[in-house]
Design a protein around this motif. Structure first.
Motif: not given
Length: 435
Positions: A262-284
């Protein structure tokens, strides 16, 4: 990408891809049982699809499918007196009579039919006047027990409609989290906990994808704050849902990861942050993905990205617990466990011998063990030694390695049963400095 776009794409990625094949298998099994017990060929009558698939809370890669076959009432007299095992054996024989090449076996409560990428557990039942079902339990001398899946499905559907279809989506997201972090939780437990969460709040009654970052944060906070207990009451039926493994610690970790994302929402690495929660099925992130591809193409002459992913090889549906550890030793020095060294902040230097081994495995035999050793960092790239290939265990359920150069390396272990990853674990190997 906006929060709504990210989570919308995520839920789309979680959709079950092989529903036609699953429905075909359900129909084949139903026809076989109707032929045996009613002399008809109907593929839809006298059957109830239950479990995660029936509640519409399962995700792609689902491997554990459940169905109830509703027996003719007239058959009760043939099985009621300590004939629980005979009923299951007759169901097995009915399936084999129609599909003799199929892998079918009798378990304690069900008949399990195994296919290449999923299995179906058939539970023959007798319907009661109140809409519940009586099913056989072959333990000890045998008994009959009651299940109420219709009440569970109706309760989940009712609350899902009341909560703007957020309940079933959260159940699916929680399954992705469970599979990513190797947590042994039944589908009904996940659905029960998500149900209880929505019962405890009105915050998301009218909200949708745009708020799924906050929904994730609040749900994992809710899980992490729950007291330890042995079971929960299933929605609708009130029947006991067993807690196989404590989930609070990993939920608290997921909550921290959500806060970082959530803190990284405006950064381009936000998807990678969510992948750490939910895995590879979270979109890049599409832009970041293109940049990474360009960088990889530029660097291809310098180092090869040889990393493989277990999700590309097998369906992943975590149902058991697997734990690994590692001993660290060098001639003339006392042996240590890697986790103890990390906990005590002892440095892990090069030229150490490592032996990774399994400390806990609840997967019933037979199963296969596979390993992945991934080197990360600038030195791994400079040496063109990323590795990351997935390899078969050599039969000892251990992997021998050495610390050659610094970097945050990763070792993963997978238990594969009937072509499905049913348990996994990973450890980080932080080699600090060169010697």
């Amino acid at each position: 990408m906006s929060v709504a776009d990210m989570f919308g794409d995520f839920l789309a990625n979680l959709q079950i891809r092989n529903t036609e094949t699953i429905s075909l298998r359900y129909g084949e099994l139903t026809a076989a049982l109707n032929k045996k017990f009613r002399d008809t060929d109907s593929k839809i009558a006298n059957v109830l699809q239950v479990g995660s698939f029936g509640r519409n809370t399962g995700i792609d890669g689902i491997s554990d499918l459940d169905m109830l076959y509703i027996m003719p009432k007239g058959e009760w007299e043939n099985y009621k007196d300590s004939k629980q095992l005979k009923l299951l054996q007759d169901v097995k024989a009915a399936v084999l009579a129609r599909y003799p090449a199929t892998d079918v076996r009798v378990d304690r409560l069900v008949v399990t039919v195994t296919y290449s990428d999923f299995h179906v557990e058939i539970q023959p039942v007798f319907e009661e006047d109140d809409g519940s079902y009586r099913y056989p339990d072959t333990k000890d001398e045998g008994s009959w027990k009651i299940t109420k899946p219709r009440e569970e499905m109706e309760a989940v559907l009712e609350l899902d409609n009341k909560k703007n279809q957020n309940l079933k989506r959260l159940c699916k997201m929680a399954r992705a989290w469970k599979n990513k972090h190797g947590l042994e939780m039944s589908g009904l437990l996940i659905d029960t906990l998500a149900y209880n969460f929505f019962e405890s709040t009105e915050e998301y009654d009218s909200r949708s994808y745009l708020y799924y970052d906050w929904l994730s944060r609040d749900f994992f906070k809710y899980l992490g704050d729950l007291e330890d207990q042995g079971y929960y009451a299933a929605p609708g039926s009130g029947q006991r849902v067993k807690v196989r493994k404590k989930f609070q610690r990993k939920a608290r970790k997921a909550h921290r990861l959500c806060l970082a994302a959530i803190e990284a929402q405006d950064n381009k690495n936000v998807n990678e942050k969510w992948k750490k929660v939910y895995g590879r099925q979270f979109p890049a992130n599409k832009d970041e993905e293109r940049e990474a591809a360009n960088e990889a193409e530029t660097a291809s002459s310098e180092w090869s990205n040889t990393e493989e992913f277990i999700e590309d090889r097998y369906p992943v549906d975590i149902r058991h617990t697997l734990k690994i550890d590692c001993t660290v030793n060098q001639n003339g020095f006392r042996q240590h466990l890697l986790k103890e060294m990390i906990l005590k902040a002892f440095p892990l230097l090069p030229r150490k011998n490592l032996k990774f081994f399994i400390t806990k495995n609840t997967v019933p035999a037979p199963y296969d063990i596979e390993w992945k050793i991934l080197n990360r960092g600038e030195e791994a790239q400079a040496r063109d030694c990323i590795r990351g290939e997935i390899v078969q265990d050599e039969g000892r359920e251990e992997k021998l390695e050495s610390t050659d150069f610094k970097g945050d390396h990763v070792v993963e272990c997978y238990a594969v049963k009937d072509g499905i990853v049913v348990a996994k674990d990973r450890v980080h190997v932080p080699i600090t400095t060169n010697a």
